[in-house]
Design an enzyme around this catalytic site. Sequence first.
Site, mmCIF file in Angstrom:
data_model
loop_
_atom_site.group_PDB
_atom_site.id
_atom_site.type_symbol
_atom_site.label_atom_id
_atom_site.label_comp_id
_atom_site.label_asym_id
_atom_site.label_seq_id
_atom_site.Cartn_x
_atom_site.Cartn_y
_atom_site.Cartn_z
ATOM 1 N N ASP A 103 12.529 -2.793 17.864
ATOM 2 C CA ASP A 103 11.852 -2.281 16.674
ATOM 3 C C ASP A 103 11.893 -3.338 15.574
ATOM 4 O O ASP A 103 12.970 -3.713 15.106
ATOM 5 C CB ASP A 103 12.524 -1.001 16.180
ATOM 6 C CG ASP A 103 11.747 -0.417 15.022
ATOM 7 O OD1 ASP A 103 10.737 0.260 15.276
ATOM 8 O OD2 ASP A 103 12.118 -0.676 13.850
ATOM 9 N N TYR B 100 11.098 -7.245 7.378
ATOM 10 C CA TYR B 100 12.492 -7.572 7.686
ATOM 11 C C TYR B 100 12.743 -9.086 7.612
ATOM 12 O O TYR B 100 13.896 -9.523 7.608
ATOM 13 C CB TYR B 100 12.917 -7.047 9.068
ATOM 14 C CG TYR B 100 12.784 -5.543 9.254
ATOM 15 C CD1 TYR B 100 12.694 -4.680 8.157
ATOM 16 C CD2 TYR B 100 12.756 -4.974 10.525
ATOM 17 C CE1 TYR B 100 12.561 -3.309 8.331
ATOM 18 C CE2 TYR B 100 12.625 -3.596 10.700
ATOM 19 C CZ TYR B 100 12.519 -2.779 9.608
ATOM 20 O OH TYR B 100 12.392 -1.429 9.790
ATOM 21 N N LYS C 214 5.578 -3.202 12.039
ATOM 22 C CA LYS C 214 5.068 -2.325 10.966
ATOM 23 C C LYS C 214 4.309 -3.118 9.906
ATOM 24 O O LYS C 214 4.726 -4.219 9.525
ATOM 25 C CB LYS C 214 6.236 -1.570 10.299
ATOM 26 C CG LYS C 214 7.163 -0.933 11.314
ATOM 27 C CD LYS C 214 8.271 -0.099 10.720
ATOM 28 C CE LYS C 214 9.314 0.198 11.777
ATOM 29 N NZ LYS C 214 10.356 -0.834 11.928
ATOM 30 N N HIS D 294 4.199 1.214 7.523
ATOM 31 C CA HIS D 294 5.649 1.275 7.239
ATOM 32 C C HIS D 294 6.028 2.385 6.246
ATOM 33 O O HIS D 294 7.010 3.090 6.430
ATOM 34 C CB HIS D 294 6.110 -0.094 6.714
ATOM 35 C CG HIS D 294 7.551 -0.378 6.970
ATOM 36 N ND1 HIS D 294 8.035 -1.635 7.249
ATOM 37 C CD2 HIS D 294 8.630 0.429 6.991
ATOM 38 C CE1 HIS D 294 9.339 -1.579 7.431
ATOM 39 N NE2 HIS D 294 9.726 -0.333 7.276
#
Length: 316
Positions: A43, A48, A77, A110
């Site tokens: 994931d 990130y 996302k 997201h």
Amino acid sequence: MKYLQFNNGDKIPSLGLGTWKSKPGEVYEAVREAIRIGYTHFDCAHVYGNEEEIGQAFTDAFAAGETSREKIFVTSKLWNNRHRTEQVKPALELTLKNLQLDYLDLYLIHWPVVLKDESMYPQTAEDLVSLQTTPLEDTWKGMIAVKETGLTKHIGVSNFSPAKIKKVEEATGVRPEMNQVESHLFHQQNELKTFCDQNGILFTAYSPLGSADRPASRIADNEPKLFDNETIKKIAEEVDASSAQVMLAWAVNRGTSVIPKSVNPERLKQNLAAADIDLSEDQMNELAKVNKDYRYIKGDFWCIEGSDYSLESLWG
Ligand code: A2P
């Protein structure tokens, strides 16, 4: 490993590796180790900041013959500053370039929140764009288009309420295939889970261990700690497992997908093994009572005074 099934028969492994908070410098080795020990679900997300390193780990694992593209399930996302219909494809292309992949298995919106193009996180209300200006339906149209091109096999949402899911479906005739939300024993999300089950939408639980490695600014004083809970500890003893394994086994046993983050080899192994722990009906019933409807990820960071976002509108 158990799997959940999409409506076209494709499968997502019930337990995957979370990569939020996995730092560049650590995530490469974590992904390589995860692949070596048998993880097949990863994931990721643009925000990130570690997709390039994860991509290198995939490429090196493929080259070493440890796995192949078809054997792994990769999610990413769309970030909040790329919500206009025409922005979705370039955003996905950048994620694919970073991950060194030709396609994703699953792409999610997201958050139901829009930021200005140049903003990654809002500092002031000016950085936020109202959903009146860039409605979620427009973003969803971009998601539908990228699925049609084959850049992703499945599309879905994250942090969406039933009302928001219904809204994007009504506008387009296309229902999100997945909703990824915070879910753990203190925030079980039973109503949302029932809504997803009734509508054939898969459910992924993020922060299943309580995300204690969140930035300190996002940790509330006196928040309840999953690892201190006596029922969880008792059941861990009964099944000869760790508390973390009970939290993950509960998520898998109730039919959700779950994505614990770890960069530690021993914990990676422990977490993967949790997917094969069966809990009895009595143990599941006891764990159901642990619920407190307590959110660790409150979403208050979007609700800046003077913007259109409030906690009510965010989760409603
Ligand atoms: P680490 O990466 O050092 O293993 P969440 O998945 O809810 O976001 O939680 C992630 C946090 O939980 C990280 O701090 C991670 O640390 C820690 N963690 C991951 N697996 C376990 C485990 N099996 N036991 C205890 N802590 C764990």
